[in-house]
Design a protein around this motif. Structure first.
Motif, PDB file in Angstrom:
ATOM      1  N   LEU A 116      51.483 -34.960 -19.075  1.00 22.19           N
ATOM      2  CA  LEU A 116      50.492 -36.044 -19.138  1.00 22.19           C
ATOM      3  C   LEU A 116      50.902 -37.050 -20.203  1.00 22.19           C
ATOM      4  O   LEU A 116      51.121 -36.673 -21.359  1.00 22.19           O
ATOM      5  CB  LEU A 116      49.107 -35.492 -19.499  1.00 22.19           C
ATOM      6  CG  LEU A 116      48.374 -34.643 -18.456  1.00 22.19           C
ATOM      7  CD1 LEU A 116      47.007 -34.219 -18.996  1.00 22.19           C
ATOM      8  CD2 LEU A 116      48.198 -35.417 -17.167  1.00 22.19           C
ATOM      9  N   LEU A 117      51.039 -38.311 -19.808  1.00 23.30           N
ATOM     10  CA  LEU A 117      51.286 -39.372 -20.781  1.00 23.30           C
ATOM     11  C   LEU A 117      49.945 -40.064 -20.991  1.00 23.30           C
ATOM     12  O   LEU A 117      49.418 -40.708 -20.085  1.00 23.30           O
ATOM     13  CB  LEU A 117      52.337 -40.354 -20.253  1.00 23.30           C
ATOM     14  CG  LEU A 117      53.691 -39.738 -19.890  1.00 23.30           C
ATOM     15  CD1 LEU A 117      54.676 -40.823 -19.452  1.00 23.30           C
ATOM     16  CD2 LEU A 117      54.277 -38.935 -21.050  1.00 23.30           C
ATOM     17  N   THR A 118      49.392 -39.900 -22.191  1.00 23.06           N
ATOM     18  CA  THR A 118      48.000 -40.290 -22.435  1.00 23.06           C
ATOM     19  C   THR A 118      47.904 -41.608 -23.185  1.00 23.06           C
ATOM     20  O   THR A 118      48.540 -41.784 -24.222  1.00 23.06           O
ATOM     21  CB  THR A 118      47.303 -39.169 -23.234  1.00 23.06           C
ATOM     22  OG1 THR A 118      47.458 -37.948 -22.511  1.00 23.06           O
ATOM     23  CG2 THR A 118      45.825 -39.464 -23.423  1.00 23.06           C
ATOM     24  N   HIS A 119      47.091 -42.514 -22.646  1.00 18.27           N
ATOM     25  CA  HIS A 119      46.872 -43.811 -23.298  1.00 18.27           C
ATOM     26  C   HIS A 119      45.520 -43.753 -23.997  1.00 18.27           C
ATOM     27  O   HIS A 119      44.522 -44.303 -23.524  1.00 18.27           O
ATOM     28  CB  HIS A 119      46.934 -44.920 -22.256  1.00 18.27           C
ATOM     29  CG  HIS A 119      48.169 -44.875 -21.408  1.00 18.27           C
ATOM     30  ND1 HIS A 119      49.427 -45.046 -21.946  1.00 18.27           N
ATOM     31  CD2 HIS A 119      48.357 -44.654 -20.084  1.00 18.27           C
ATOM     32  CE1 HIS A 119      50.335 -44.960 -20.966  1.00 18.27           C
ATOM     33  NE2 HIS A 119      49.709 -44.709 -19.840  1.00 18.27           N
ATOM     34  N   LEU A 120      45.508 -43.041 -25.102  1.00 20.45           N
ATOM     35  CA  LEU A 120      44.267 -42.726 -25.800  1.00 20.45           C
ATOM     36  C   LEU A 120      43.523 -43.990 -26.257  1.00 20.45           C
ATOM     37  O   LEU A 120      44.133 -44.892 -26.821  1.00 20.45           O
ATOM     38  CB  LEU A 120      44.603 -41.845 -27.009  1.00 20.45           C
ATOM     39  CG  LEU A 120      43.519 -40.906 -27.503  1.00 20.45           C
ATOM     40  CD1 LEU A 120      43.169 -39.860 -26.452  1.00 20.45           C
ATOM     41  CD2 LEU A 120      43.978 -40.209 -28.775  1.00 20.45           C
ATOM     42  N   PHE A 121      42.232 -44.026 -26.015  1.00 18.93           N
ATOM     43  CA  PHE A 121      41.357 -45.163 -26.354  1.00 18.93           C
ATOM     44  C   PHE A 121      41.806 -46.455 -25.665  1.00 18.93           C
ATOM     45  O   PHE A 121      41.420 -47.544 -26.059  1.00 18.93           O
ATOM     46  CB  PHE A 121      41.292 -45.413 -27.876  1.00 18.93           C
ATOM     47  CG  PHE A 121      40.860 -44.201 -28.664  1.00 18.93           C
ATOM     48  CD1 PHE A 121      39.655 -43.577 -28.400  1.00 18.93           C
ATOM     49  CD2 PHE A 121      41.669 -43.671 -29.660  1.00 18.93           C
ATOM     50  CE1 PHE A 121      39.253 -42.453 -29.109  1.00 18.93           C
ATOM     51  CE2 PHE A 121      41.274 -42.547 -30.376  1.00 18.93           C
ATOM     52  CZ  PHE A 121      40.074 -41.940 -30.104  1.00 18.93           C
ATOM     53  N   GLY A 122      42.662 -46.323 -24.652  1.00 21.47           N
ATOM     54  CA  GLY A 122      43.144 -47.517 -23.945  1.00 21.47           C
ATOM     55  C   GLY A 122      44.369 -48.133 -24.592  1.00 21.47           C
ATOM     56  O   GLY A 122      44.820 -49.193 -24.177  1.00 21.47           O
ATOM     57  N   ILE A 123      44.912 -47.461 -25.622  1.00 19.87           N
ATOM     58  CA  ILE A 123      46.131 -47.956 -26.280  1.00 19.87           C
ATOM     59  C   ILE A 123      47.337 -47.299 -25.599  1.00 19.87           C
ATOM     60  O   ILE A 123      47.455 -46.077 -25.620  1.00 19.87           O
ATOM     61  CB  ILE A 123      46.137 -47.586 -27.785  1.00 19.87           C
ATOM     62  CG1 ILE A 123      44.848 -48.081 -28.454  1.00 19.87           C
ATOM     63  CG2 ILE A 123      47.377 -48.140 -28.473  1.00 19.87           C
ATOM     64  CD1 ILE A 123      44.610 -47.499 -29.839  1.00 19.87           C
TER      65      ILE A 123
END
Ligand code: PLP
Length: 389
Positions: A116-123
């Motif tokens: 999973l490549l996560t774009h935390l908080f939309g960043i």
């Protein structure tokens, strides 16, 4: 009082969506809009992003380890677990909200079947660099773009880099639909498996209970009424700055649900405002960046170069989370606790100091589009008065 979150819909959106969803099911149109935006062939609409992930993993059907950041929404490892896979956590890069290429590289093994490549908080995470790690490896690369609708990395929408992506429309995300999640898939064969899985087990989801929820949320986040809502939060839930969350181990019944027509309709009603929505969020974030840099008590997150985040909130690192939170409250600004836990700790795994530190120190400033520039400036002014030392 400035609420920590306010839904992105207007009262008018609610009435229009109610009328539209009674007459028809706009899910097909929403799917079309998403497919067009992301230039992806296969789009599935589910009740949430976590359900979208669950469906994807079930269809992929290669149980094994799923790499993901340890500082994350607990619903992610839960969905992984429900699907019969095993969460494998990665610590955050120091002082950032992303995982580093190095730590990803270190954890890749034959045992890992999904990343999973996560774009935390939309960043956006450094998605191109991370993709390079997995090139040629036999793993499914999934972008967790749940909070990142419209975010870009080097001019390209995140959610278009991996083999698949999930997006959320829950009330705190870029577009609030109250519920709703999208699954974007590139591969025809995998999409075919998802289609059969959904045909076999699909539970249609009623919608009329959602209208009152969205209406109440809209009323409750009116700045004049919000102090009462806030009091309710404090009385009804524990608002500890840090906790060890017990993960759900049993899949709830009716977990596998579609996106209700009312939610699809509500998301669609706001789709044409997406550019404005993102522009506002970026403007507000820029005001925070300018107004809050060089403060002794507040550290701003490191943002990868050449990216345009979607900013579902503006995360800041504070020395003393609780005291900063209370200070802002006293000045009528409600900030969010963000994730008050480390997922690794929930799954009783040790050795994730940066995830733990993030849970202990990160707060979120509001970025929903209705915050005016003046209001964002006012938030900075208050934060600058926070006494240090
Ligand atoms: C919100 C969020 C999710 C979960 O989305 P739901 O639609 O609530 O299931 C997953 N991952 C991240 C990074 C999120 O921010």
């Amino acid at each position: 009082m400035i609420p920590r979150f306010a839904p992105t819909y207007t009262y008018e959106d609610l009435w229009i969506s109610l009328a539209k969803s009674i007459r028809s099911n706009p899910s097909e149109e929403l799917r079309y809009r998403l497919a067009e935006l992301y230039r992806v062939k296969h789009v599935f609409l589910l009740e949430s992003a976590r359900v979208a992930l669950f469906v994807l993993l079930k269809a992929y059907s290669r149980p094994g380890g799923v790499l993901m950041p340890a500082y994350n929404c607990i619903a992610v490892p839960e969905a992984v677990h429900f699907a019969g896979y095993r969460p494998v956590f990665i610590d955050l890069d120091e002082d950032s909200l992303n995982v580093s290429v190095d730590s990803m590289t270190r954890l890749i093994s034959d045992d890992i079947s999904v990343v999973l490549l996560t774009h935390l908080f939309g960043i956006p995470c450094e998605v191109s660099e991370l993709l390079d790690v997995f090139r040629g490896q036999d793993v499914l690369v999934v972008e967790d773009a749940a909070p990142a609708l419209g975010a870009e990395y080097r001019g390209r929408l995140v959610g278009t880099f991996g083999d698949a992506a999930i997006i959320s429309f829950h009330s705190t995300k870029v577009i609030s639909g109250e519920v709703g999640g999208a699954l974007l898939v590139k591969d025809d064969e995998l999409a075919g498996k998802i289609t059969s899985l959904l045909q076999a087990t699909f539970i249609a989801n009623g919608c009329l209970n959602l209208f009152p929820k969205t209406f109440i949320r809209k009323v409750a986040t009116n700045p004049k009424i919000y102090p009462m809502t806030q009091l309710g939060y404090r009385l009804l839930r524990n608002e500890d700055p840090y906790e060890v969350v017990q993960p759900q181990t049993k899949k709830p019944s009716k977990f596998l649900s579609s996106c209700p027509s009312y939610a699809s309709s509500l998301i669609l009603a706001q789709f044409d405002r997406l550019e404005w929505n993102l522009r506002r969020r970026r403007k507000i974030a820029n005001i925070y960046i300018e107004g809050l840099s060089n403060l002794p008590e507040v550290k701003l997150p490191k943002i990868p170069k050449e990216c345009s985040p979607a900013w579902i909130q503006f995360p800041i690192f504070t020395e003393n989370k609780q005291s900063f939170y209370k200070f802002m409250q006293r000045h009528n600004i409600d900030v969010t606790w963000t994730y008050r836990y480390s997922c690794a700790e929930s799954y009783e795994q040790e050795g994730f100091p940066n995830a733990r530190r993030a849970a202990l120190t990160v707060l979120g400033l509001p970025t929903y589009p209705m915050i005016s520039d003046d209001l964002a400036q006012a938030v900075c002014q208050v934060a600058r008065k926070y006494p240090h030392g």
